[in-house]
Scaffold this motif. Structure first.
Motif, PDB file in Angstrom:
ATOM      1  N   MET A  40       5.133  -1.722  -5.380  1.00 28.56           N
ATOM      2  CA  MET A  40       4.101  -0.783  -4.939  1.00 28.56           C
ATOM      3  C   MET A  40       2.815  -1.080  -5.696  1.00 28.56           C
ATOM      4  N   GLY A  41       1.772  -1.401  -4.938  1.00 29.14           N
ATOM      5  CA  GLY A  41       0.489  -1.672  -5.595  1.00 29.14           C
ATOM      6  C   GLY A  41      -0.123  -0.416  -6.171  1.00 29.14           C
ATOM      7  N   VAL A  42       0.240   0.726  -5.596  1.00 32.38           N
ATOM      8  CA  VAL A  42      -0.165   2.002  -6.174  1.00 32.38           C
ATOM      9  C   VAL A  42       0.992   2.502  -7.042  1.00 32.38           C
ATOM     10  N   GLY A  43       0.777   3.566  -7.758  1.00 27.92           N
ATOM     11  CA  GLY A  43       1.820   4.016  -8.676  1.00 27.92           C
ATOM     12  C   GLY A  43       2.369   5.383  -8.337  1.00 27.92           C
ATOM     13  N   TYR A  44       3.182   5.867  -9.234  1.00 27.19           N
ATOM     14  CA  TYR A  44       3.825   7.165  -9.020  1.00 27.19           C
ATOM     15  C   TYR A  44       2.794   8.280  -8.861  1.00 27.19           C
ATOM     16  N   THR A  45       1.715   8.218  -9.620  1.00 28.35           N
ATOM     17  CA  THR A  45       0.696   9.272  -9.544  1.00 28.35           C
ATOM     18  C   THR A  45       0.082   9.331  -8.143  1.00 28.35           C
ATOM     19  N   ASP A  46      -0.070   8.183  -7.497  1.00 31.38           N
ATOM     20  CA  ASP A  46      -0.615   8.168  -6.138  1.00 31.38           C
ATOM     21  C   ASP A  46       0.390   8.760  -5.146  1.00 31.38           C
ATOM     22  N   TRP A  47       1.668   8.469  -5.380  1.00 30.93           N
ATOM     23  CA  TRP A  47       2.725   9.030  -4.525  1.00 30.93           C
ATOM     24  C   TRP A  47       2.708  10.553  -4.622  1.00 30.93           C
ATOM     25  N   VAL A  48       2.574  11.046  -5.838  1.00 32.08           N
ATOM     26  CA  VAL A  48       2.526  12.501  -6.048  1.00 32.08           C
ATOM     27  C   VAL A  48       1.261  13.076  -5.408  1.00 32.08           C
ATOM     28  N   ALA A  49       0.146  12.388  -5.600  1.00 27.99           N
ATOM     29  CA  ALA A  49      -1.128  12.879  -5.054  1.00 27.99           C
ATOM     30  C   ALA A  49      -1.074  12.973  -3.534  1.00 27.99           C
ATOM     31  N   ALA A  50      -0.289  12.095  -2.920  1.00 31.59           N
ATOM     32  CA  ALA A  50      -0.170  12.121  -1.457  1.00 31.59           C
ATOM     33  C   ALA A  50       0.781  13.212  -0.993  1.00 31.59           C
ATOM     34  N   GLY A  51       1.491  13.827  -1.906  1.00 34.12           N
ATOM     35  CA  GLY A  51       2.403  14.908  -1.553  1.00 34.12           C
ATOM     36  C   GLY A  51       3.742  14.434  -1.038  1.00 34.12           C
ATOM     37  N   THR A  98       0.864  -1.180   0.000  1.00 34.06           N
ATOM     38  CA  THR A  98       0.000   0.000   0.000  1.00 34.06           C
ATOM     39  C   THR A  98       0.904   1.234   0.000  1.00 34.06           C
ATOM     40  N   LEU A  99       0.293   2.368  -0.205  1.00 29.85           N
ATOM     41  CA  LEU A  99       1.080   3.607  -0.192  1.00 29.85           C
ATOM     42  C   LEU A  99       1.731   3.817   1.171  1.00 29.85           C
ATOM     43  N   ARG A 100       1.013   3.485   2.232  1.00 26.22           N
ATOM     44  CA  ARG A 100       1.571   3.650   3.582  1.00 26.22           C
ATOM     45  C   ARG A 100       2.805   2.754   3.758  1.00 26.22           C
ATOM     46  N   GLN A 101       2.680   1.488   3.347  1.00 29.40           N
ATOM     47  CA  GLN A 101       3.816   0.559   3.484  1.00 29.40           C
ATOM     48  C   GLN A 101       5.002   1.021   2.648  1.00 29.40           C
ATOM     49  N   ALA A 102       4.708   1.472   1.440  1.00 32.19           N
ATOM     50  CA  ALA A 102       5.792   1.916   0.557  1.00 32.19           C
ATOM     51  C   ALA A 102       6.497   3.132   1.137  1.00 32.19           C
ATOM     52  N   HIS A 103       5.714   4.050   1.659  1.00 37.02           N
ATOM     53  CA  HIS A 103       6.312   5.256   2.224  1.00 37.02           C
ATOM     54  C   HIS A 103       7.147   4.933   3.458  1.00 37.02           C
ATOM     55  N   LYS A 104       6.668   3.987   4.252  1.00 41.67           N
ATOM     56  CA  LYS A 104       7.434   3.574   5.446  1.00 41.67           C
ATOM     57  C   LYS A 104       8.795   2.983   5.011  1.00 41.67           C
ATOM     58  N   LEU A 105       8.764   2.153   3.995  1.00 37.18           N
ATOM     59  CA  LEU A 105      10.022   1.571   3.506  1.00 37.18           C
ATOM     60  C   LEU A 105      10.942   2.665   2.955  1.00 37.18           C
ATOM     61  N   TRP A 106      10.348   3.641   2.300  1.00 35.84           N
ATOM     62  CA  TRP A 106      11.144   4.759   1.760  1.00 35.84           C
ATOM     63  C   TRP A 106      11.816   5.520   2.901  1.00 35.84           C
ATOM     64  N   GLU A 107      11.043   5.766   3.954  1.00 37.36           N
ATOM     65  CA  GLU A 107      11.609   6.457   5.123  1.00 37.36           C
ATOM     66  C   GLU A 107      12.719   5.630   5.768  1.00 37.36           C
ATOM     67  N   ASP A 108      12.549   4.314   5.720  1.00 36.09           N
ATOM     68  CA  ASP A 108      13.554   3.434   6.330  1.00 36.09           C
ATOM     69  C   ASP A 108      14.767   3.226   5.433  1.00 36.09           C
ATOM     70  N   GLY A 109      14.727   3.780   4.245  1.00 33.55           N
ATOM     71  CA  GLY A 109      15.909   3.747   3.385  1.00 33.55           C
ATOM     72  C   GLY A 109      15.966   2.617   2.381  1.00 33.55           C
ATOM     73  N   ALA A 110      14.827   2.032   2.049  1.00 27.68           N
ATOM     74  CA  ALA A 110      14.854   0.972   1.032  1.00 27.68           C
ATOM     75  C   ALA A 110      15.202   1.577  -0.332  1.00 27.68           C
ATOM     76  N   TYR A 111      15.784   0.761  -1.201  1.00 32.94           N
ATOM     77  CA  TYR A 111      16.052   1.215  -2.568  1.00 32.94           C
ATOM     78  C   TYR A 111      14.739   1.283  -3.337  1.00 32.94           C
ATOM     79  N   PHE A 112      14.588   2.302  -4.141  1.00 32.40           N
ATOM     80  CA  PHE A 112      13.392   2.431  -4.970  1.00 32.40           C
ATOM     81  C   PHE A 112      13.800   2.410  -6.443  1.00 32.40           C
ATOM     82  N   ILE A 113      13.072   1.639  -7.214  1.00 33.25           N
ATOM     83  CA  ILE A 113      13.336   1.521  -8.657  1.00 33.25           C
ATOM     84  C   ILE A 113      12.104   2.000  -9.422  1.00 33.25           C
ATOM     85  N   ASP A 114      12.335   2.895 -10.354  1.00 34.37           N
ATOM     86  CA  ASP A 114      11.268   3.410 -11.217  1.00 34.37           C
ATOM     87  C   ASP A 114      11.283   2.591 -12.511  1.00 34.37           C
TER      88      ASP A 114
END
Lengths: 190, 211
Positions: free
Chosen positions: B191-202, B102-118
Motif C-alpha cells: 500500500m503506497g498509502v498507510g494505515y492513517t489514510d485507511w482510517v481517514a477514509a473511514g 493507491t487507497l482505492r486499489q488496496a480497498h478493492k483487494l481487501w474487498e476481494d479477500g486479499a491477505y493484509f499484513i500490518d
C-alpha cells in the motif's frame, strides 16, 4: 612529558562522577550493540529506512554500516566501562552520537517515517518511531561523553593503572618514609 | 601529543570494529536490502475468501471499530443496512510511489479477500489495524523466527498479500515484502498509502492483539 598522561582528578570526582558516567554510557552502548548484533538484517533495514544514504546507489555503505556500527558500539562501550583508552572510546561514542543526531534530524525535517532501531527491537526512554525525543536523548548522552573526553576516566580505571608511575605527577612527591626505611639504611651501609 | 594518543586509540577501536564486522559478515547469511518485485494488477489469488482460509472477507465498507479479540464480527442486523461512506476520489486516488497501491486499489483487494499484513510495531497493531489484517514486522524474523514463520505459513505462498505500514515514506512494508519474497511468496503488494489514510477514509478497522 608523558604523552599518555591522563588528566589527574581527585578520588571524589573519580568515584562520584567519572566512574558512574563511564558505567552508564558504556552500558547504554553495550545494550544497544547487544540488541543489534543478532539482528543485523533488521538494523540494515533501519539504516535504509532513514534514507540518509541512497540504497539504490550505495547499498554497500548501508551494509558496511550495519556490520561495523554495532561492533563499534560494543567495543567502545566495553572500553568505557573498563576505563581502557576511555577518552578515545568517549570521543568515538560522541562522534557516533553526532552522526545519529544528524540522521535523526534528517528524518524529522524530510518527513520520512522511520524507525529509530537505536536499541534494536527494544526501546530506551523514547518510543520506536523517530522523533525529537531521540534527538534530545542523544544530546543528553553527549554531555557525559564530552565530559569524559575532557576529564578522562578518573582514578578507578585501567588507564590510570597502566599509566607509568615515573611519569605520574604523584610519583614526584616527596616521601620521607622511604628515606627512613631501616632496610635501605642497612643496604647503604653495607 | 595527547590528541594524537586519543586519535590513535579511536582509530584502533574503528579498526577493531571493522575487523569484527568483517568476520561477522563472513559467518552469517548475506543481508539483503534490495527492492522486491511487486505486483500491481487487480486480481486476487488464493485470498482469505477461500472457504478453507478463515477469517472470511469483509462484506461492506461500514466504518467500524471492533474492540474484541480480532474475531470476524457477526452479520449486522437486517434492519440496519450498511452505511455507505463517501470517500473523495482525491483521497482514494492520491498519488503513491511507483509500483505501490493507491487507497482505492488496496480497498478493492481487501474487498476481494486479499491477505493484509500490518508491518508496523506490535503495539501500534494492537491499538488498531485494518480489519482482518495480521501483524508481521520484519524484525520478528530475527527476534522470534518461529512466530514469524508461523504467521507467514498461515497464508498460501501463491496468495495475494497486501502489506502496509504507517504511511508516507515508511519502509517497513518493503522490508516485510522482502522477507516474504525470500520464503516463496509470489504475489506481494504494498500500500503506497498507510494505515492513517485507511482510517481517514473511514474503512473498517479493528483492535486486538497479534497472534
Amino acid at each position: 612529558m608523558n604523552k599518555n598522561a591522563i588528566p589527574q582528578t581527585s578520588m571524589i570526582e573519580s568515584i562520584l562522577l567519572q566512574l558512574p558516567l563511564r558505567l552508564f554510557l558504556g552500558a547504554v552502548f553495550v545494550f544497544a550493540a547487544y540488541n543489534k548484533i543478532p539482528a543485523i538484517q533488521s538494523f540494515a533495514e533501519a539504516i535504509k529506512g532513514f534514507q540518509v544514504i541512497d540504497s539504490e546507489t550505495h547499498p554497500e555503505l548501508i551494509i558496511i554500516g550495519a556490520f561495523v556500527i554495532p561492533w563499534f558500539e560494543l567495543l567502545a562501550g566495553l572500553m568505557l566501562i573498563l576505563g581502557l583508552r576511555a577518552r578515545s572510546a568517549a570521543l568515538g561514542i560522541g562522534a557516533l552520537l553526532g552522526v545519529f543526531i544528524y540522521a535523526l534530524l534528517y528524518v524529522i525535517f524530510t518527513d520520512v517515517s522511520a524507525d529509530c532501531s537505536c536499541f534494536g527491537d527494544e526501546n530506551f526512554i523514547c518510543g520506536s518511531s523517530v522523533g525529537w525525543c531521540q534527538v534530545i536523548r542523544n544530546i543528553v548522552f553527549l554531555i557525559p561523553a564530552t565530559y569524559l573526553v575532557l576529564r578522562g576516566p578518573g582514578r578507578v580505571s585501567i588507564d590510570q593503572i597502566m599509566s607509568k608511575p615515573d611519569q605520574n605527577p604523584d610519583s614526584y612527591a616527596y616521601h620521607p618514609e622511604s628515606l627512613s626505611n631501616p632496610v635501605d639504611a642497612d643496604a647503604s651501609r653495607a | 601529543m595527547r590528541c594524537m594518543h586519543i586519535t590513535s586509540g579511536l582509530l584502533s577501536i574503528v579498526g577493531a570494529a571493522f575487523l569484527f564486522g568483517t568476520v561477522h559478515a563472513l559467518v552469517i547469511d548475506p543481508i539483503d536490502i534490495s527492492k522486491v518485485d511487486l505486483n500491481t494488477d487487480g486480481d486476487v489469488k488464493g485470498g482469505r475468501n477461500n472457504p478453507s482460509d478463515p477469517p472470511v472477507g469483509p462484506v461492506d465498507t461500514t466504518p467500524e471499530t471492533d474492540t474484541g479479540s480480532g474475531e470476524p464480527p457477526v452479520d449486522p442486523p437486517v434492519s440496519e443496512p450498511p452505511v455507505e461512506i463517501e470517500v473523495s476520489d482525491a483521497i482514494l486516488d492520491a498519488p503513491v510511489p511507483e509500483g505501490t497501491l493507491t487507497l482505492r486499489q488496496a480497498h478493492k483487494l481487501w474487498e476481494d479477500g486479499a491477505y493484509f499484513i500490518d508491518a508496523r510495531h506490535e503495539h501500534e497493531f494492537e491499538e488498531g489495524h485494518i480489519q482482518y489484517a495480521a501483524w508481521l514486522a520484519s524484525s520478528l524474523f530475527d527476534t522470534d523466527s518461529d512466530r514469524a514463520f508461523s504467521i507467514a505459513n498461515s497464508m498460501p505462498p501463491e496468495s495475494t498479500v497486501v502489506i502496509y505500514c504507517v504511511g508516507g515514506e515508511c519502509d517497513a512494508s518493503h522490508n516485510v515484502a522482502r522477507r516474504l519474497a525470500q520464503i516463496g511468496f509470489t504475489d506481494l503488494r504494498i500500500m503506497g498509502v498507510g494505515y492513517t489514510d485507511w482510517v481517514a477514509a473511514g474503512f473498517p478497522t479493528e483492535e486486538g492483539s497479534a497472534p
